[in-house]
Design a protein around this motif. Structure first.
Motif, PDB file in Angstrom:
ATOM      1  N   GLU A  67       0.831  -1.210   0.000  1.00 35.18           N
ATOM      2  CA  GLU A  67       0.000   0.000   0.000  1.00 35.18           C
ATOM      3  C   GLU A  67       0.863   1.256   0.000  1.00 35.18           C
ATOM      4  OE1 GLU A  67      -3.813  -2.055   2.283  1.00 35.18           O
ATOM      5  OE2 GLU A  67      -2.324  -0.961   3.447  1.00 35.18           O
ATOM      6  N   ARG A  68       1.946   1.208   0.756  1.00 32.37           N
ATOM      7  CA  ARG A  68       2.840   2.367   0.836  1.00 32.37           C
ATOM      8  C   ARG A  68       3.545   2.605  -0.504  1.00 32.37           C
ATOM      9  NH1 ARG A  68       6.916   2.883   5.978  1.00 32.37           N
ATOM     10  NH2 ARG A  68       7.892   4.840   5.374  1.00 32.37           N
ATOM     11  N   LEU A  69       3.950   1.512  -1.153  1.00 36.04           N
ATOM     12  CA  LEU A  69       4.619   1.632  -2.454  1.00 36.04           C
ATOM     13  C   LEU A  69       3.658   2.201  -3.501  1.00 36.04           C
ATOM     14  CD1 LEU A  69       6.627  -1.714  -2.519  1.00 36.04           C
ATOM     15  CD2 LEU A  69       7.614   0.585  -2.532  1.00 36.04           C
ATOM     16  N   LYS A  70       2.406   1.750  -3.445  1.00 39.49           N
ATOM     17  CA  LYS A  70       1.424   2.255  -4.405  1.00 39.49           C
ATOM     18  C   LYS A  70       1.227   3.750  -4.199  1.00 39.49           C
ATOM     19  CE  LYS A  70      -3.192   1.701  -6.276  1.00 39.49           C
ATOM     20  NZ  LYS A  70      -4.563   1.229  -6.064  1.00 39.49           N
ATOM     21  N   ALA A  71       1.089   4.162  -2.927  1.00 39.68           N
ATOM     22  CA  ALA A  71       0.887   5.580  -2.613  1.00 39.68           C
ATOM     23  C   ALA A  71       2.073   6.426  -3.062  1.00 39.68           C
ATOM     24  CB  ALA A  71       0.653   5.747  -1.109  1.00 39.68           C
ATOM     25  N   ALA A  72       3.274   5.828  -2.992  1.00 40.22           N
ATOM     26  CA  ALA A  72       4.488   6.556  -3.378  1.00 40.22           C
ATOM     27  C   ALA A  72       4.724   6.523  -4.898  1.00 40.22           C
ATOM     28  CB  ALA A  72       5.695   5.956  -2.653  1.00 40.22           C
ATOM     29  N   GLY A  73       3.887   5.767  -5.609  1.00 44.94           N
ATOM     30  CA  GLY A  73       4.043   5.675  -7.066  1.00 44.94           C
ATOM     31  C   GLY A  73       5.278   4.889  -7.485  1.00 44.94           C
ATOM     32  N   SER A  74       5.686   3.925  -6.647  1.00 42.36           N
ATOM     33  CA  SER A  74       6.887   3.137  -6.958  1.00 42.36           C
ATOM     34  C   SER A  74       6.642   2.221  -8.163  1.00 42.36           C
ATOM     35  CB  SER A  74       7.273   2.280  -5.746  1.00 42.36           C
ATOM     36  OG  SER A  74       8.278   1.351  -6.099  1.00 42.36           O
ATOM     37  N   PRO A  75       7.639   2.106  -9.052  1.00 43.01           N
ATOM     38  CA  PRO A  75       7.491   1.199 -10.202  1.00 43.01           C
ATOM     39  C   PRO A  75       7.762  -0.263  -9.844  1.00 43.01           C
ATOM     40  CG  PRO A  75       9.621   2.300 -10.302  1.00 43.01           C
ATOM     41  CD  PRO A  75       8.913   2.859  -9.105  1.00 43.01           C
TER      42      PRO A  75
END
Length: 200
Positions: A67-75
């Motif tokens: 969820e945190r990676l999605k929020a940060a826009g991580s590829p």
């Protein structure tokens, strides 16, 4: 070369996964994490293509990291590895935008192929996990989930009321209704059950 980070709190399993995947010509394990917080740091620092992540880990769960990676826009692509289907987890994983949701006991060949397919833009899901997740629907309303999440952080009814701009009495009513729905006697039991089911 597909660069991979593995996040798994069981050291033997983590080491075995890394060794097996490193045997593949086009896969390279560049980092290993023992918990979710360490996984987050490694992904930030090493920028892997894929992270294989256990759901239940200390400090941060695999779903928290996703969820945190999605929020940060991580590829970075996320493949969740789990041992069994818990209702609610699949739903939460889908919302977090994970690219794969697989059983831990898949063969290494299948796992390697799933990584390649995820890198090619496919979604990889073990059928058993989908069907297992459909058994039990979350009985809690979004507001009840919010209140229970805050209760899980150790907040009192008064603190929850302040944070959610509700009256103290309304929060008490929500908590009472939640205990009835889950058929438990205390907030601690309610939190434990809802977390086990993946409902919060």
């Amino acid at each position: 070369m597909i660069r991979i980070v593995i996040a798994e709190d069981q050291r033997l399993l983590r080491g075995a996964l890394a060794s097996l995947l490193d045997l593949e010509d086009d896969l390279e394990v560049i980092g290993q994490a023992a918990d979710g917080a360490e996984a987050w740091e490694l992904i930030e620092r090493l920028r892997p293509d894929v992270c294989l992540m256990d759901i239940e880990m200390p400090r941060m769960s695999g779903l928290d990291v996703a969820e945190r990676l999605k929020a940060a826009g991580s590829p970075c692509r996320i493949i969740i590895l789990t041992t069994f289907a818990r209702p609610g987890y699949f739903e939460r994983a889908a919302k977090a935008g994970v690219n794969g949701y697989l059983l831990k006991d898949e063969s290494s060949d299948k796992l390697a192929e799933a990584i390649r397919r995820v890198m090619a833009g496919h979604l990889e899901v073990s059928p058993e996990l989908v069907f297992g997740s459909l058994r039990e629907e979350n009985p809690l309303t979004p507001r009840e989930q919010d209140i229970l999440r805050l209760a899980a952080e150790g907040r009192s009814a008064g603190e929850i009321a302040l944070q959610l701009h509700l009256s103290y009495g309304t929060v008490r009513n929500y908590i009472s209704e939640t205990l009835n729905k889950l058929d438990v006697k205390s907030r601690i039991e309610a939190v434990r059950l809802a977390e086990e089911k993946g409902w919060i």
